[in-house]
Scaffold this motif. Structure first.
Motif, PDB file in Angstrom:
ATOM      1  N   UNK A  83       0.840  -1.199   0.000  1.00 58.29           N
ATOM      2  CA  UNK A  83       0.000   0.000   0.000  1.00 58.29           C
ATOM      3  C   UNK A  83       0.874   1.248   0.000  1.00 58.29           C
ATOM      4  N   UNK A  84       0.447   2.229  -0.809  1.00 57.26           N
ATOM      5  CA  UNK A  84       1.164   3.495  -0.938  1.00 57.26           C
ATOM      6  C   UNK A  84       0.148   4.635  -0.950  1.00 57.26           C
ATOM      7  N   UNK A  85       0.618   5.850  -0.725  1.00 61.33           N
ATOM      8  CA  UNK A  85      -0.211   7.036  -0.887  1.00 61.33           C
ATOM      9  C   UNK A  85      -0.077   7.508  -2.327  1.00 61.33           C
ATOM     10  N   UNK A  86      -1.173   7.929  -2.931  1.00 61.51           N
ATOM     11  CA  UNK A  86      -1.147   8.432  -4.298  1.00 61.51           C
ATOM     12  C   UNK A  86      -1.912   9.749  -4.381  1.00 61.51           C
ATOM     13  N   UNK A  87      -1.481  10.623  -5.275  1.00 59.43           N
ATOM     14  CA  UNK A  87      -2.251  11.819  -5.589  1.00 59.43           C
ATOM     15  C   UNK A  87      -3.093  11.500  -6.811  1.00 59.43           C
ATOM     16  N   UNK A  88      -4.399  11.627  -6.656  1.00 59.79           N
ATOM     17  CA  UNK A  88      -5.341  11.414  -7.747  1.00 59.79           C
ATOM     18  C   UNK A  88      -5.552  12.760  -8.429  1.00 59.79           C
ATOM     19  N   UNK A  89      -5.462  12.790  -9.734  1.00 55.90           N
ATOM     20  CA  UNK A  89      -5.615  14.037 -10.486  1.00 55.90           C
ATOM     21  C   UNK A  89      -7.022  14.617 -10.325  1.00 55.90           C
ATOM     22  N   UNK A  90      -7.105  15.924 -10.371  1.00 52.87           N
ATOM     23  CA  UNK A  90      -8.404  16.593 -10.377  1.00 52.87           C
ATOM     24  C   UNK A  90      -9.136  16.215 -11.659  1.00 52.87           C
ATOM     25  N   UNK A  91     -10.449  16.081 -11.580  1.00 52.42           N
ATOM     26  CA  UNK A  91     -11.252  15.728 -12.755  1.00 52.42           C
ATOM     27  C   UNK A  91     -12.630  16.353 -12.598  1.00 52.42           C
ATOM     28  N   UNK A  92     -13.525  16.011 -13.519  1.00 48.34           N
ATOM     29  CA  UNK A  92     -14.880  16.535 -13.417  1.00 48.34           C
ATOM     30  C   UNK A  92     -15.604  15.988 -12.188  1.00 48.34           C
TER      31      UNK A  92
ATOM     32  N   UNK B 189     -14.196  15.903  -9.202  1.00 46.92           N
ATOM     33  CA  UNK B 189     -13.770  16.643  -8.027  1.00 46.92           C
ATOM     34  C   UNK B 189     -12.310  17.046  -8.078  1.00 46.92           C
ATOM     35  N   UNK B 190     -11.845  17.721  -7.018  1.00 44.32           N
ATOM     36  CA  UNK B 190     -10.454  18.186  -6.966  1.00 44.32           C
ATOM     37  C   UNK B 190      -9.481  17.030  -6.732  1.00 44.32           C
ATOM     38  N   UNK B 191      -8.197  17.298  -6.924  1.00 43.07           N
ATOM     39  CA  UNK B 191      -7.174  16.303  -6.645  1.00 43.07           C
ATOM     40  C   UNK B 191      -7.246  15.886  -5.184  1.00 43.07           C
ATOM     41  N   UNK B 192      -6.884  14.649  -4.913  1.00 37.96           N
ATOM     42  CA  UNK B 192      -6.974  14.128  -3.553  1.00 37.96           C
ATOM     43  C   UNK B 192      -5.896  13.087  -3.333  1.00 37.96           C
TER      44      UNK B 192
END
Length: 101
Positions: free
Chosen positions: A19-28, A30-33
Motif C-alpha cells: 500500500x502506498x499514498x497516491x495523488x489522484x488528479x483533479x477531474x470533473x 472533483x479536486x485532486x486528492x
C-alpha cells in the motif's frame, strides 16, 4: 538516505501489492486528492490495475494510470504524526523528485 516524505513519479511506484499514498488528479468528479492504493495483479474482480479498497468499506475503486499523478510511501509508525500529506499541486514532471532544480 532517501527522504520518504516526498512525492515521486508513478513509474517508480512498487507493483508488489504494498500500500502506498497516491495523488489522484483533479477531474470533473472533483479536486485532486490523496488516496491509499495498491497494485493488483488481477483476480476474479478485474485485471491488473491500481486499486483502493480503503475509501469505502466493501467497495473496490480501480484507478487507471493517467488518473494518478504521483506516489509516496506510507508514513512509518515511528513518525510523530500520521497525517496524510496534501495532494501534489506542482507541475507534473518538472518538479517531482527534484527534477525541476
Amino acid at each position: 538516505m532517501e527522504a520518504l516524505d516526498r512525492w515521486r513519479h508513478m513509474r517508480s511506484a512498487p507493483r508488489d501489492g504494498s500500500r502506498i499514498l497516491v495523488t489522484i488528479r483533479a477531474s470533473e468528479q472533483g479536486p485532486g486528492a490523496v488516496d491509499l492504493a495498491y497494485w493488483s495483479k488481477g483476480d476474479q474482480y478485474g485485471g491488473e490495475a491500481w486499486r483502493s479498497s480503503d475509501s469505502a468499506p466493501g467497495r473496490i475503486i480501480e484507478y487507471s494510470e493517467p488518473e494518478m499523478k504521483c506516489w509516496m510511501p506510507l508514513p512509518s509508525a515511528e513518525r510523530d504524526s500520521l497525517i496524510f500529506p496534501a495532494p501534489w499541486k506542482g507541475k507534473d514532471d518538472e518538479e517531482l523528485d527534484g527534477s525541476g532544480i
